[in-house]
Design a protein around this motif. Sequence first.
Motif, PDB file in Angstrom:
ATOM      1  N   ALA A  42       0.838  -1.201   0.000  1.00  0.00           N
ATOM      2  CA  ALA A  42       0.000   0.000   0.000  1.00  0.00           C
ATOM      3  C   ALA A  42       0.871   1.249   0.000  1.00  0.00           C
ATOM      4  O   ALA A  42       0.615   2.199  -0.755  1.00  0.00           O
ATOM      5  N   ARG A  43       1.878   1.252   0.826  1.00  0.00           N
ATOM      6  CA  ARG A  43       2.753   2.427   0.927  1.00  0.00           C
ATOM      7  C   ARG A  43       3.550   2.663  -0.357  1.00  0.00           C
ATOM      8  O   ARG A  43       3.940   3.791  -0.642  1.00  0.00           O
ATOM      9  N   ALA A  44       3.760   1.627  -1.145  1.00  0.00           N
ATOM     10  CA  ALA A  44       4.500   1.778  -2.404  1.00  0.00           C
ATOM     11  C   ALA A  44       3.786   2.740  -3.354  1.00  0.00           C
ATOM     12  O   ALA A  44       4.435   3.464  -4.114  1.00  0.00           O
ATOM     13  N   TYR A  45       2.465   2.774  -3.297  1.00  0.00           N
ATOM     14  CA  TYR A  45       1.723   3.705  -4.154  1.00  0.00           C
ATOM     15  C   TYR A  45       2.091   5.156  -3.847  1.00  0.00           C
ATOM     16  O   TYR A  45       2.033   6.015  -4.733  1.00  0.00           O
ATOM     17  N   LEU A  46       2.453   5.430  -2.623  1.00  0.00           N
ATOM     18  CA  LEU A  46       2.765   6.806  -2.230  1.00  0.00           C
ATOM     19  C   LEU A  46       4.029   7.338  -2.906  1.00  0.00           C
ATOM     20  O   LEU A  46       4.215   8.549  -2.983  1.00  0.00           O
ATOM     21  N   ARG A  47       4.871   6.451  -3.402  1.00  0.00           N
ATOM     22  CA  ARG A  47       6.056   6.922  -4.146  1.00  0.00           C
ATOM     23  C   ARG A  47       5.631   7.646  -5.420  1.00  0.00           C
ATOM     24  O   ARG A  47       6.252   8.632  -5.810  1.00  0.00           O
ATOM     25  N   ASP A  48       4.593   7.132  -6.066  1.00  0.00           N
ATOM     26  CA  ASP A  48       4.124   7.747  -7.308  1.00  0.00           C
ATOM     27  C   ASP A  48       2.982   8.727  -7.083  1.00  0.00           C
ATOM     28  O   ASP A  48       2.750   9.602  -7.905  1.00  0.00           O
ATOM     29  N   LEU A  49       2.266   8.554  -5.992  1.00  0.00           N
ATOM     30  CA  LEU A  49       1.123   9.414  -5.656  1.00  0.00           C
ATOM     31  C   LEU A  49       1.289   9.961  -4.239  1.00  0.00           C
ATOM     32  O   LEU A  49       0.589   9.559  -3.316  1.00  0.00           O
ATOM     33  N   PRO A  50       2.214  10.895  -4.051  1.00  0.00           N
ATOM     34  CA  PRO A  50       2.484  11.379  -2.693  1.00  0.00           C
ATOM     35  C   PRO A  50       1.292  12.062  -2.030  1.00  0.00           C
ATOM     36  O   PRO A  50       1.250  12.159  -0.807  1.00  0.00           O
ATOM     37  N   ASN A  51       0.319  12.509  -2.801  1.00  0.00           N
ATOM     38  CA  ASN A  51      -0.858  13.165  -2.227  1.00  0.00           C
ATOM     39  C   ASN A  51      -2.035  12.218  -2.034  1.00  0.00           C
ATOM     40  O   ASN A  51      -3.126  12.656  -1.666  1.00  0.00           O
ATOM     41  N   ALA A  52      -1.822  10.945  -2.281  1.00  0.00           N
ATOM     42  CA  ALA A  52      -2.906   9.973  -2.100  1.00  0.00           C
ATOM     43  C   ALA A  52      -3.293   9.907  -0.628  1.00  0.00           C
ATOM     44  O   ALA A  52      -2.486  10.156   0.267  1.00  0.00           O
ATOM     45  N   GLU A  53      -4.538   9.575  -0.410  1.00  0.00           N
ATOM     46  CA  GLU A  53      -5.068   9.421   0.944  1.00  0.00           C
ATOM     47  C   GLU A  53      -5.005   7.931   1.296  1.00  0.00           C
ATOM     48  O   GLU A  53      -5.646   7.116   0.632  1.00  0.00           O
ATOM     49  N   LEU A  54      -4.217   7.601   2.292  1.00  0.00           N
ATOM     50  CA  LEU A  54      -4.017   6.207   2.689  1.00  0.00           C
ATOM     51  C   LEU A  54      -4.678   5.923   4.025  1.00  0.00           C
ATOM     52  O   LEU A  54      -4.482   6.667   4.990  1.00  0.00           O
ATOM     53  N   HIS A  55      -5.475   4.859   4.061  1.00  0.00           N
ATOM     54  CA  HIS A  55      -6.113   4.407   5.297  1.00  0.00           C
ATOM     55  C   HIS A  55      -5.785   2.934   5.494  1.00  0.00           C
ATOM     56  O   HIS A  55      -6.122   2.104   4.640  1.00  0.00           O
ATOM     57  N   VAL A  72     -15.138   1.405   4.921  1.00  0.00           N
ATOM     58  CA  VAL A  72     -14.573   1.691   3.603  1.00  0.00           C
ATOM     59  C   VAL A  72     -15.587   2.453   2.749  1.00  0.00           C
ATOM     60  O   VAL A  72     -15.222   3.399   2.042  1.00  0.00           O
ATOM     61  N   ALA A  73     -16.844   2.090   2.824  1.00  0.00           N
ATOM     62  CA  ALA A  73     -17.879   2.800   2.072  1.00  0.00           C
ATOM     63  C   ALA A  73     -17.951   4.263   2.507  1.00  0.00           C
ATOM     64  O   ALA A  73     -18.057   5.163   1.655  1.00  0.00           O
ATOM     65  N   ARG A  74     -17.883   4.518   3.811  1.00  0.00           N
ATOM     66  CA  ARG A  74     -17.919   5.895   4.304  1.00  0.00           C
ATOM     67  C   ARG A  74     -16.719   6.680   3.781  1.00  0.00           C
ATOM     68  O   ARG A  74     -16.864   7.802   3.283  1.00  0.00           O
ATOM     69  N   LEU A  75     -15.529   6.096   3.881  1.00  0.00           N
ATOM     70  CA  LEU A  75     -14.330   6.772   3.381  1.00  0.00           C
ATOM     71  C   LEU A  75     -14.433   7.030   1.881  1.00  0.00           C
ATOM     72  O   LEU A  75     -14.062   8.106   1.403  1.00  0.00           O
ATOM     73  N   SER A  76     -14.941   6.051   1.140  1.00  0.00           N
ATOM     74  CA  SER A  76     -15.073   6.200  -0.315  1.00  0.00           C
ATOM     75  C   SER A  76     -16.053   7.307  -0.668  1.00  0.00           C
ATOM     76  O   SER A  76     -15.777   8.142  -1.542  1.00  0.00           O
ATOM     77  N   ARG A  77     -17.185   7.321   0.005  1.00  0.00           N
ATOM     78  CA  ARG A  77     -18.196   8.348  -0.242  1.00  0.00           C
ATOM     79  C   ARG A  77     -17.623   9.735   0.061  1.00  0.00           C
ATOM     80  O   ARG A  77     -17.745  10.660  -0.756  1.00  0.00           O
ATOM     81  N   ASP A  78     -16.986   9.882   1.209  1.00  0.00           N
ATOM     82  CA  ASP A  78     -16.400  11.177   1.583  1.00  0.00           C
ATOM     83  C   ASP A  78     -15.320  11.611   0.583  1.00  0.00           C
ATOM     84  O   ASP A  78     -15.256  12.774   0.195  1.00  0.00           O
ATOM     85  N   PHE A  79     -14.501  10.665   0.165  1.00  0.00           N
ATOM     86  CA  PHE A  79     -13.446  10.957  -0.795  1.00  0.00           C
ATOM     87  C   PHE A  79     -14.042  11.429  -2.127  1.00  0.00           C
ATOM     88  O   PHE A  79     -13.583  12.413  -2.706  1.00  0.00           O
ATOM     89  N   LEU A  80     -15.070  10.733  -2.595  1.00  0.00           N
ATOM     90  CA  LEU A  80     -15.688  11.122  -3.871  1.00  0.00           C
ATOM     91  C   LEU A  80     -16.331  12.499  -3.790  1.00  0.00           C
ATOM     92  O   LEU A  80     -16.220  13.293  -4.741  1.00  0.00           O
TER      93      LEU A  80
END
Length: 85
Positions: A42-55, A72-80
Amino acid sequence: MIAGLKENLAWFPRYQAYLRDHQPPALIVWGPRDGYMPERSARAYLRDLPNAELHLFEDGGHWLLETHLYEVARLSRDFLVRSQR
């Protein structure tokens, strides 16, 4: 061995380049107890997407939606909602 794994791995540089070049908004939800793809995956994605939101759901595993669907649904809804602004 997982069928097609070698072919999938060959695509990774293209995926990574796309993410680096386009920086799409990203929400990463992960179960670090996943035996196939642990927390470092999961943390590997942050190398290419440093502004990604990680939970990370500390007690979550490979079947995260089976165990943490509502969170996860709540986080997804809020993110969208936030991504549409």
